[in-house]
Write a protein that holds these residues in place. Structure first.
Motif, mmCIF file in Angstrom:
data_model
loop_
_atom_site.group_PDB
_atom_site.id
_atom_site.type_symbol
_atom_site.label_atom_id
_atom_site.label_comp_id
_atom_site.label_asym_id
_atom_site.label_seq_id
_atom_site.Cartn_x
_atom_site.Cartn_y
_atom_site.Cartn_z
ATOM 1 N N THR A 63 1.939 -1.521 -5.656
ATOM 2 C CA THR A 63 1.942 -1.721 -4.201
ATOM 3 C C THR A 63 3.313 -2.207 -3.793
ATOM 4 N N GLN A 101 1.776 10.473 -11.126
ATOM 5 C CA GLN A 101 1.630 9.617 -9.958
ATOM 6 C C GLN A 101 0.433 10.120 -9.158
ATOM 7 N N SER A 141 4.124 3.482 -3.300
ATOM 8 C CA SER A 141 2.844 2.827 -3.614
ATOM 9 C C SER A 141 1.860 3.881 -4.083
ATOM 10 N N ALA A 142 1.318 3.679 -5.260
ATOM 11 C CA ALA A 142 0.441 4.693 -5.861
ATOM 12 C C ALA A 142 -0.109 4.152 -7.176
ATOM 13 N N SER A 180 -1.527 9.535 -5.571
ATOM 14 C CA SER A 180 -1.599 8.884 -4.262
ATOM 15 C C SER A 180 -2.562 9.667 -3.393
ATOM 16 N N ARG A 184 -1.472 0.145 -10.879
ATOM 17 C CA ARG A 184 -1.476 0.280 -9.414
ATOM 18 C C ARG A 184 -0.272 -0.453 -8.868
#
Lengths: 113, 113
Positions: free
Chosen positions: B111, B36, B86-87, B38, B109
């Motif tokens: 969201t 992941q 989100s990431a 972010s 991606r």
């Protein structure tokens, strides 16, 4: 346990100048070390890796890195950068016996024309 | 092109929902890794599968689960989604484990709104 520290979050450098991106690792056993590059909106791509043997490792796109066991470092260097080298660079470590690879927080290299 | 494919490329969903991300490794690669990425957490290792078996777990939440199927493709399931999920989610594959180079897919991606 293993960890990686990338000391610089951003490095601006003029085109054709040399650059060094710093990476220090922490591990109590033997290590494998990697540098990856991430261009905007893309996945990571391996630049070079150190598994054993010669401490100077040459990679793609003219990059090289030197494994220094006494200083627990694996700094990435390039003698002359190009605009196309603008990207984020990640150092990573895997310790012998561990299954997972730990990535650093990344260094954004910005090449200035 | 790394040879690793991920679908979908983009995913927009609401809080509380569940999504499935899919990864097909390079031909012949037995290991699949999920990460992941972010802005605030950087690149975080989630989980590693080798030939259908879980080999290592990283910072994977209990709301997340993964599996690797007999044809070696892998799915990452994210449930009870929160805004903080989100990431960019990357899948990587390697021939075996550990010292082998990891080949990264282009990412999904996610969201969460």
């Amino acid at each position: 346990a293993q960890s990686v520290t990338q000391l610089d979050s951003q490095v601006p450098v003029f085109e054709e100048a040399p650059v060094e991106l710093r990476c220090n690792y922490s591990s109590s056993v033997s290590v494998y070390l990697f540098w990856y590059v991430q261009y905007p909106n893309q996945g990571l791509q391996l630049l070079l890796k150190y598994l054993s043997g010669s401490t100077l490792v040459k990679g793609i796109n003219g990059f090289e890195a030197e494994f220094n066991k006494s200083q627990t470092s694996f700094h990435l260097r390039k003698p002359s950068v190009h605009i196309s080298d603008t990207a984020e660079y990640f150092c990573a470590v895997r310790s012998g016996g561990y299954q997972k690879v730990t990535f650093g927080t990344g260094t954004k290299l910005q090449v200035i024309p | 092109d790394s040879g690793v494919t991920q679908t979908p490329k983009h995913l927009i969903t609401a809080t509380g929902q569940r999504v499935t991300l899919r990864c097909s490794p390079r031909s012949g690669d037995l290991s699949v890794y999920w990460y992941q990425q972010s802005l605030d957490q950087g690149l975080q290792f989630l989980i590693h599968y080798y030939n259908g078996e879980e080999r290592a777990k990283g910072n994977i939440l209990e709301r997340f689960s993964a599996q690797q199927f007999p044809d070696l493709h892998s799915e990452l399931n994210l449930s009870s989604l929160e805004l903080g999920d989100s990431a960019l989610y990357f899948c990587a594959s390697s021939a075996r484990t550990g010292a082998d180079e990891q080949y990264f897919g282009p990412g999904t991606r996610l969201t969460v709104t």
